[in-house]
Design a protein around this motif. Structure first.
Motif, PDB file in Angstrom:
ATOM      1  N   ASP A 209       0.875  -1.158   0.000  1.00  0.00           N
ATOM      2  CA  ASP A 209       0.000   0.000   0.000  1.00  0.00           C
ATOM      3  C   ASP A 209       0.920   1.218   0.000  1.00  0.00           C
ATOM      4  O   ASP A 209       1.489   1.576   1.024  1.00  0.00           O
ATOM      5  CB  ASP A 209      -0.889  -0.014   1.244  1.00  0.00           C
ATOM      6  CG  ASP A 209      -1.830   1.162   1.298  1.00  0.00           C
ATOM      7  OD1 ASP A 209      -1.684   2.095   0.474  1.00  0.00           O
ATOM      8  OD2 ASP A 209      -2.721   1.158   2.155  1.00  0.00           O
ATOM      9  N   HIS A 210       1.090   1.799  -1.169  1.00  0.00           N
ATOM     10  CA  HIS A 210       2.049   2.892  -1.300  1.00  0.00           C
ATOM     11  C   HIS A 210       1.604   4.157  -0.580  1.00  0.00           C
ATOM     12  O   HIS A 210       2.423   5.009  -0.259  1.00  0.00           O
ATOM     13  CB  HIS A 210       2.327   3.174  -2.776  1.00  0.00           C
ATOM     14  CG  HIS A 210       2.933   2.002  -3.467  1.00  0.00           C
ATOM     15  ND1 HIS A 210       4.215   1.570  -3.219  1.00  0.00           N
ATOM     16  CD2 HIS A 210       2.421   1.123  -4.365  1.00  0.00           C
ATOM     17  CE1 HIS A 210       4.479   0.510  -3.947  1.00  0.00           C
ATOM     18  NE2 HIS A 210       3.405   0.211  -4.651  1.00  0.00           N
ATOM     19  N   TRP A 211       0.315   4.272  -0.284  1.00  0.00           N
ATOM     20  CA  TRP A 211      -0.179   5.448   0.423  1.00  0.00           C
ATOM     21  C   TRP A 211       0.204   5.394   1.894  1.00  0.00           C
ATOM     22  O   TRP A 211       0.499   6.406   2.511  1.00  0.00           O
ATOM     23  CB  TRP A 211      -1.698   5.559   0.298  1.00  0.00           C
ATOM     24  CG  TRP A 211      -2.142   5.731  -1.113  1.00  0.00           C
ATOM     25  CD1 TRP A 211      -2.708   4.786  -1.916  1.00  0.00           C
ATOM     26  CD2 TRP A 211      -2.017   6.903  -1.910  1.00  0.00           C
ATOM     27  NE1 TRP A 211      -2.957   5.301  -3.154  1.00  0.00           N
ATOM     28  CE2 TRP A 211      -2.538   6.612  -3.185  1.00  0.00           C
ATOM     29  CE3 TRP A 211      -1.517   8.179  -1.687  1.00  0.00           C
ATOM     30  CZ2 TRP A 211      -2.577   7.534  -4.215  1.00  0.00           C
ATOM     31  CZ3 TRP A 211      -1.557   9.101  -2.713  1.00  0.00           C
ATOM     32  CH2 TRP A 211      -2.084   8.774  -3.951  1.00  0.00           C
ATOM     33  N   GLN A 212       0.175   4.189   2.472  1.00  0.00           N
ATOM     34  CA  GLN A 212       0.480   4.057   3.894  1.00  0.00           C
ATOM     35  C   GLN A 212       1.873   3.486   4.133  1.00  0.00           C
ATOM     36  O   GLN A 212       2.264   3.254   5.268  1.00  0.00           O
ATOM     37  CB  GLN A 212      -0.553   3.166   4.573  1.00  0.00           C
ATOM     38  CG  GLN A 212      -1.928   3.765   4.565  1.00  0.00           C
ATOM     39  CD  GLN A 212      -2.929   2.887   5.287  1.00  0.00           C
ATOM     40  OE1 GLN A 212      -2.591   1.845   5.825  1.00  0.00           O
ATOM     41  NE2 GLN A 212      -4.169   3.313   5.308  1.00  0.00           N
TER      42      GLN A 212
ATOM     43  N   TYR B 161       1.332  -6.131   2.902  1.00  0.00           N
ATOM     44  CA  TYR B 161       0.472  -7.144   3.495  1.00  0.00           C
ATOM     45  C   TYR B 161       0.699  -8.485   2.799  1.00  0.00           C
ATOM     46  O   TYR B 161       1.001  -8.522   1.619  1.00  0.00           O
ATOM     47  CB  TYR B 161      -1.005  -6.760   3.356  1.00  0.00           C
ATOM     48  CG  TYR B 161      -1.329  -5.449   3.997  1.00  0.00           C
ATOM     49  CD1 TYR B 161      -1.622  -5.384   5.359  1.00  0.00           C
ATOM     50  CD2 TYR B 161      -1.320  -4.267   3.267  1.00  0.00           C
ATOM     51  CE1 TYR B 161      -1.915  -4.177   5.967  1.00  0.00           C
ATOM     52  CE2 TYR B 161      -1.599  -3.056   3.861  1.00  0.00           C
ATOM     53  CZ  TYR B 161      -1.894  -3.016   5.205  1.00  0.00           C
ATOM     54  OH  TYR B 161      -2.168  -1.814   5.811  1.00  0.00           O
ATOM     55  N   MET B 162       0.537  -9.556   3.573  1.00  0.00           N
ATOM     56  CA  MET B 162       0.565 -10.897   3.003  1.00  0.00           C
ATOM     57  C   MET B 162      -0.779 -11.538   3.274  1.00  0.00           C
ATOM     58  O   MET B 162      -1.258 -11.553   4.405  1.00  0.00           O
ATOM     59  CB  MET B 162       1.664 -11.764   3.615  1.00  0.00           C
ATOM     60  CG  MET B 162       1.641 -13.202   3.096  1.00  0.00           C
ATOM     61  SD  MET B 162       2.758 -14.310   3.971  1.00  0.00           S
ATOM     62  CE  MET B 162       4.255 -14.012   3.066  1.00  0.00           C
ATOM     63  N   GLY B 163      -1.380 -12.044   2.211  1.00  0.00           N
ATOM     64  CA  GLY B 163      -2.631 -12.779   2.342  1.00  0.00           C
ATOM     65  C   GLY B 163      -2.403 -14.231   1.956  1.00  0.00           C
ATOM     66  O   GLY B 163      -1.677 -14.508   1.001  1.00  0.00           O
ATOM     67  N   ILE B 164      -2.988 -15.149   2.692  1.00  0.00           N
ATOM     68  CA  ILE B 164      -2.886 -16.575   2.384  1.00  0.00           C
ATOM     69  C   ILE B 164      -4.296 -17.158   2.390  1.00  0.00           C
ATOM     70  O   ILE B 164      -5.016 -17.054   3.376  1.00  0.00           O
ATOM     71  CB  ILE B 164      -2.016 -17.325   3.401  1.00  0.00           C
ATOM     72  CG1 ILE B 164      -0.604 -16.755   3.431  1.00  0.00           C
ATOM     73  CG2 ILE B 164      -1.983 -18.825   3.069  1.00  0.00           C
ATOM     74  CD1 ILE B 164       0.277 -17.371   4.505  1.00  0.00           C
TER      75      ILE B 164
ATOM     76  N   TYR C 153      -4.248 -12.515   6.827  1.00  0.00           N
ATOM     77  CA  TYR C 153      -4.068 -11.226   6.176  1.00  0.00           C
ATOM     78  C   TYR C 153      -3.239 -10.421   7.165  1.00  0.00           C
ATOM     79  O   TYR C 153      -3.763  -9.898   8.143  1.00  0.00           O
ATOM     80  CB  TYR C 153      -5.425 -10.572   5.919  1.00  0.00           C
ATOM     81  CG  TYR C 153      -5.335  -9.222   5.279  1.00  0.00           C
ATOM     82  CD1 TYR C 153      -5.109  -9.097   3.918  1.00  0.00           C
ATOM     83  CD2 TYR C 153      -5.477  -8.066   6.034  1.00  0.00           C
ATOM     84  CE1 TYR C 153      -5.032  -7.847   3.331  1.00  0.00           C
ATOM     85  CE2 TYR C 153      -5.405  -6.815   5.454  1.00  0.00           C
ATOM     86  CZ  TYR C 153      -5.183  -6.711   4.102  1.00  0.00           C
ATOM     87  OH  TYR C 153      -5.107  -5.477   3.519  1.00  0.00           O
ATOM     88  N   ARG C 154      -1.942 -10.426   6.947  1.00  0.00           N
ATOM     89  CA  ARG C 154      -1.044  -9.844   7.947  1.00  0.00           C
ATOM     90  C   ARG C 154      -0.204  -8.714   7.379  1.00  0.00           C
ATOM     91  O   ARG C 154       0.188  -8.735   6.223  1.00  0.00           O
ATOM     92  CB  ARG C 154      -0.080 -10.910   8.472  1.00  0.00           C
ATOM     93  CG  ARG C 154      -0.778 -12.063   9.118  1.00  0.00           C
ATOM     94  CD  ARG C 154      -0.305 -12.301  10.507  1.00  0.00           C
ATOM     95  NE  ARG C 154      -1.083 -13.362  11.102  1.00  0.00           N
ATOM     96  CZ  ARG C 154      -0.560 -14.418  11.654  1.00  0.00           C
ATOM     97  NH1 ARG C 154       0.743 -14.566  11.711  1.00  0.00           N
ATOM     98  NH2 ARG C 154      -1.338 -15.336  12.184  1.00  0.00           N
ATOM     99  N   CYS C 155       0.108  -7.784   8.248  1.00  0.00           N
ATOM    100  CA  CYS C 155       1.049  -6.724   7.918  1.00  0.00           C
ATOM    101  C   CYS C 155       2.424  -7.366   7.714  1.00  0.00           C
ATOM    102  O   CYS C 155       2.825  -8.236   8.489  1.00  0.00           O
ATOM    103  CB  CYS C 155       1.077  -5.715   9.062  1.00  0.00           C
ATOM    104  SG  CYS C 155       1.965  -4.228   8.655  1.00  0.00           S
TER     105      CYS C 155
END
Length: 168
Positions: free
Chosen positions: A38-41, A45-48, A66-68
Motif C-alpha cells: 500500500d504505497h499510500w500508507q 500485506y501478506m494474504g494466504i 491477512y497480515r502486515c
C-alpha cells in the motif's frame, strides 16, 4: 471497543474450528499467497488463502491470514512468515501446493518452505505459478510495444475529458 472485542472473539472461535477441521483432515491443502504494498500508507500485506476438499468431498476455501508484512521481501522473510502461519493452523505437513506470483523472492522462498514442510512427492508440485500474474506480465509487455500508439490516444481522451465544455 465492544465491536472490536466481539470481532476478535468471533475470529478466535472460527480459527479454533478451522484448526480442528485441519487436524481431522485426511487430504492435503493448496495455498495461494500474495504480497502487496500500500504505497499510500507505506506498508505491505501478506494474504494466504487455503483450498481443500473436506472429508465429505466438498470443495472448501478460507482466508487463513491477512497480515502486515513490513520486513524486506526476501525469500527468508517470506518463508518465515508463511511457516509461522502454517504452524498456527497445523498445516505444515498437509500442504500439496502453493501458488505464488513470479517475483523472484517468492520463487526462492519455495526452496526454504520445501525444507521446512517436507511436502509429498518431494515437493514436485509444491510451487504452482500464478497464471493471472503471468498473463498480466505478458499484457504489460505487449502494451509497451504499443506505447507509440497509446500515447496520442490517451492524450486525446485526457484533453476531451478536461475540456471546460465537457466538464459543464
Amino acid at each position: 471497543n465492544t465491536l472490536k472485542r466481539t470481532i476478535h472473539k468471533l475470529v478466535a472461535t472460527q480459527k479454533k474450528e478451522l484448526i480442528k477441521e485441519y487436524a481431522s483432515l485426511d487430504n492435503k491443502v493448496s495455498l495461494c499467497s500474495y504480497i502487496w504494498s500500500d504505497h499510500w500508507q507505506s506498508c505491505s500485506y501478506m494474504g494466504i488463502t487455503c483450498h481443500w476438499i473436506d472429508n465429505a468431498w466438498n470443495i472448501q476455501k478460507c482466508l487463513l491470514s491477512y497480515r502486515c508484512f513490513n520486513d524486506p521481501h526476501t525469500a527468508q522473510n517470506i518463508s518465515h512468515l508463511m511457516f509461522i502461519i502454517l504452524e498456527e493452523y497445523g498445516l505444515t505437513s498437509k500442504i500439496f501446493s502453493i501458488s505464488f506470483d513470479n517475483v523472484s523472492a517468492n520463487t526462492c522462498s519455495i526452496d526454504e518452505l520445501i525444507r521446512l514442510c517436507q511436502p509429498s512427492i518431494g515437493g514436485k508440485f509444491f510451487h504452482i505459478r500464478c497464471t493471472c500474474h503471468i498473463f498480466n506480465l505478458c499484457v504489460q509487455d505487449d502494451l509497451k510495444s504499443l506505447e507509440l500508439y497509446n500515447k496520442p490516444i490517451r492524450s486525446a481522451i485526457h484533453y476531451l475529458w478536461t475540456h471546460p465544455q465537457v466538464l459543464k
